[in-house]
Motif scaffolding. Structure first.
Motif, short mmCIF file in Angstrom:
data_model
loop_
_atom_site.label_atom_id
_atom_site.label_comp_id
_atom_site.label_asym_id
_atom_site.label_seq_id
_atom_site.Cartn_x
_atom_site.Cartn_y
_atom_site.Cartn_z
N GLY A 107 0.05 -2.68 5.53
CA GLY A 107 0.05 -1.42 4.78
C GLY A 107 -1.19 -1.35 3.90
O GLY A 107 -2.22 -1.95 4.20
N CYS A 108 -1.04 -0.64 2.77
CA CYS A 108 -2.20 -0.50 1.89
C CYS A 108 -2.52 -1.82 1.18
O CYS A 108 -3.64 -2.03 0.75
CB CYS A 108 -1.95 0.61 0.87
N GLY A 109 -1.50 -2.70 1.06
CA GLY A 109 -1.73 -4.01 0.46
C GLY A 109 -1.64 -4.02 -1.06
O GLY A 109 -1.70 -5.09 -1.67
N ARG A 110 -1.49 -2.84 -1.68
CA ARG A 110 -1.55 -2.78 -3.14
C ARG A 110 -0.32 -2.15 -3.79
O ARG A 110 -0.10 -2.33 -4.99
CB ARG A 110 -2.80 -1.99 -3.58
N CYS A 111 0.48 -1.41 -3.03
CA CYS A 111 1.62 -0.72 -3.65
C CYS A 111 2.78 -1.72 -3.86
O CYS A 111 2.75 -2.83 -3.34
CB CYS A 111 2.07 0.44 -2.75
N PRO A 112 3.80 -1.34 -4.63
CA PRO A 112 4.91 -2.27 -4.88
C PRO A 112 5.59 -2.77 -3.60
O PRO A 112 5.96 -3.94 -3.51
CB PRO A 112 5.88 -1.45 -5.74
N THR A 113 5.73 -1.88 -2.61
CA THR A 113 6.35 -2.29 -1.34
C THR A 113 5.52 -3.38 -0.68
O THR A 113 6.05 -4.41 -0.23
CB THR A 113 6.47 -1.08 -0.39
N CYS A 114 4.21 -3.18 -0.61
CA CYS A 114 3.32 -4.17 0.01
C CYS A 114 3.33 -5.46 -0.80
O CYS A 114 3.33 -6.56 -0.24
CB CYS A 114 1.90 -3.63 0.11
N GLU A 115 3.34 -5.33 -2.13
CA GLU A 115 3.26 -6.53 -2.96
C GLU A 115 4.48 -7.42 -2.83
O GLU A 115 4.40 -8.63 -3.02
CB GLU A 115 2.99 -6.16 -4.42
N LEU B 177 6.60 -1.39 5.71
CA LEU B 177 7.30 -0.20 5.20
C LEU B 177 6.45 0.57 4.21
O LEU B 177 6.94 1.48 3.54
CB LEU B 177 8.62 -0.62 4.54
N CYS B 178 5.17 0.23 4.07
CA CYS B 178 4.28 0.92 3.13
C CYS B 178 4.30 2.42 3.41
O CYS B 178 4.24 2.85 4.55
CB CYS B 178 2.86 0.40 3.27
N VAL B 179 4.41 3.20 2.33
CA VAL B 179 4.42 4.66 2.53
C VAL B 179 3.04 5.26 2.26
O VAL B 179 2.84 6.46 2.41
CB VAL B 179 5.47 5.35 1.63
ZN LIG Z 1 1.44 -0.28 0.49
#
Ligand SMILES: [Zn+2]
Ligand SMILES: [Zn+2]
Length: 356
Positions: free
Chosen positions: A106-114, A120-122
């Motif tokens: 995913g983006c690698g930075r959002c709470p889901t990715c972290e 599941l990154c949105v």
């Molecule tokens: Zn993300």
């Protein structure tokens, strides 16, 4: 600066054949890593990626292009290989390590990715083999060393398939609540992924596994991998027969088919407070009486691949537990178009793993 020449098998138009191309790969920056591909599993999803979308039922087609996948595309998301270069900030890996690659970025930075659920990154998908170049190549650039999972002494061809087929089974069964020894859990559809789920459930859960598949050979194999019972879903009055055999105590059903009939069977089979996990992408629509949800306090969950932590857990588990030795057919990557054609025609038994 030492540039490497990467050879990739790419397509430049949706539905088009793959052609061998080459480009210059700059040395890895930051925490990036370069992996020399030794094995790359061929997944049924590759046919949808090549076609440019998934059939969503009712004549609707999803579009990968609208979802951010740009041409040209280098597919391949079940990547196994050897680390050949590490960026200056890459930690925990060294040149020569044998690894598989977590591809669902995913983006690698959002709470889901972290928390490790990049799949599941949105915000943004950067899957290897879709948005980013994948493993139908001799070299793959991995954006961060943390996506590499060392495989130790595991067979690299089989371990490569963990990145999609393996964690799809593992991610689905980890969605189930803890169960007791007199509980039953149904596995609907015992192909490669479903059979892996049978083996994992039998090895890690107290509940008894009931395998459901129309193919007698698959039912036989499921019993060998630890299922307590096995049934044909096409037999007359199957739901009632299965329910009775399980003392009406099926706590969960995992549907690896994802068709109208398999999902309806799962919903019918589970007891009150039961869980139904839908994994398969066969397609169609779920039709069921809505009062069943409140009356049974039913929970319906979808499951799509799994996170990086799950891939690490699965590799650790595979080092302890005998998983199904579904057939693997090694083929040269140069024959990728033939292999995709065979997969589309249903001429592949087990999994094709390509080697550059
Ligand atoms: Zn993300
Ligand atoms: Zn896949």
């Amino acid at each position: 600066m030492n540039y490497r020449c990467a050879h990739r098998w790419t397509f430049t138009k949706w539905g088009g054949a793959l052609n061998e191309t080459s480009d210059e790969l700059a040395p890895p920056a930051g925490a990036e890593v370069t992996v020399r591909v030794t094995h790359c599993g061929m997944c049924h999803s590759d046919l949808h990626i090549q076609a440019g979308g998934f059939d969503m039922g009712g004549g609707k087609l999803s579009s990968l292009e609208r979802a951010g996948t740009a041409l040209p595309v280098t597919m391949g998301h079940e990547i196994g290989g050897e680390v050949v270069e590490v960026g200056p900030e890459a930690q925990g890996v060294k040149v020569g390590d044998r690894v598989i690659v977590y591809p669902w970025l995913g983006c690698g930075r959002c709470p889901t990715c972290e928390r490790g659920d990049e799949h599941l990154c949105v915000r943004a998908m950067r899957n290897l083999g879709m948005q980013l170049p994948g493993g139908y190549a001799d070299l793959v650039r991995v954006p961060h060393a943390k996506y590499l999972v060392p495989i130790g002494t595991l067979d690299p061809a089989r371990a490569a398939t963990f990145a999609c087929a393996g964690i799809t089974a593992y991610g689905a069964i980890t969605k189930l609540d803890p169960m007791e020894a007199d509980d039953f859990v149904a596995v609907i559809g015992c192909g490669g992924v479903g059979m892996t789920a049978v083996a994992l459930l039998s090895a890690t859960r107290k509940a008894k596994v009931v395998a459901i598949d129309p193919d007698p050979a698959k039912r036989e194999a499921a019993l060998a991998y630890g299922a307590a019972l096995a049934f044909d879903p096409g037999a007359p009055d199957a739901a009632r027969t299965i329910g009775k055999a399980c003392a009406m105590n099926i706590a969960g059903a995992v549907d690896f088919v994802g068709s109208e009939s398999s999902s309806a069977l799962g919903v019918n089979l589970v007891r009150r407070t039961g869980q139904v996990v839908i994994v398969g992408l066969f397609g169609g629509e779920l039709r069921m009486p809505l009062p069943l949800f409140p009356l049974k306090s039913l929970r319906l969950t979808g499951s799509y691949v799994a996170g990086l932590n799950e891939l690490r857990e699965l590799v650790a588990l595979a080092q302890r537990v005998a998983l199904p030795q579904t057939p693997i057919e090694l083929r040269p990557m140069a024959g990728v178009n033939q292999a995709l054609g065979d997969l589309a025609q249903g001429r592949v038994v087990g999994r094709v793993v390509l080697q550059p």
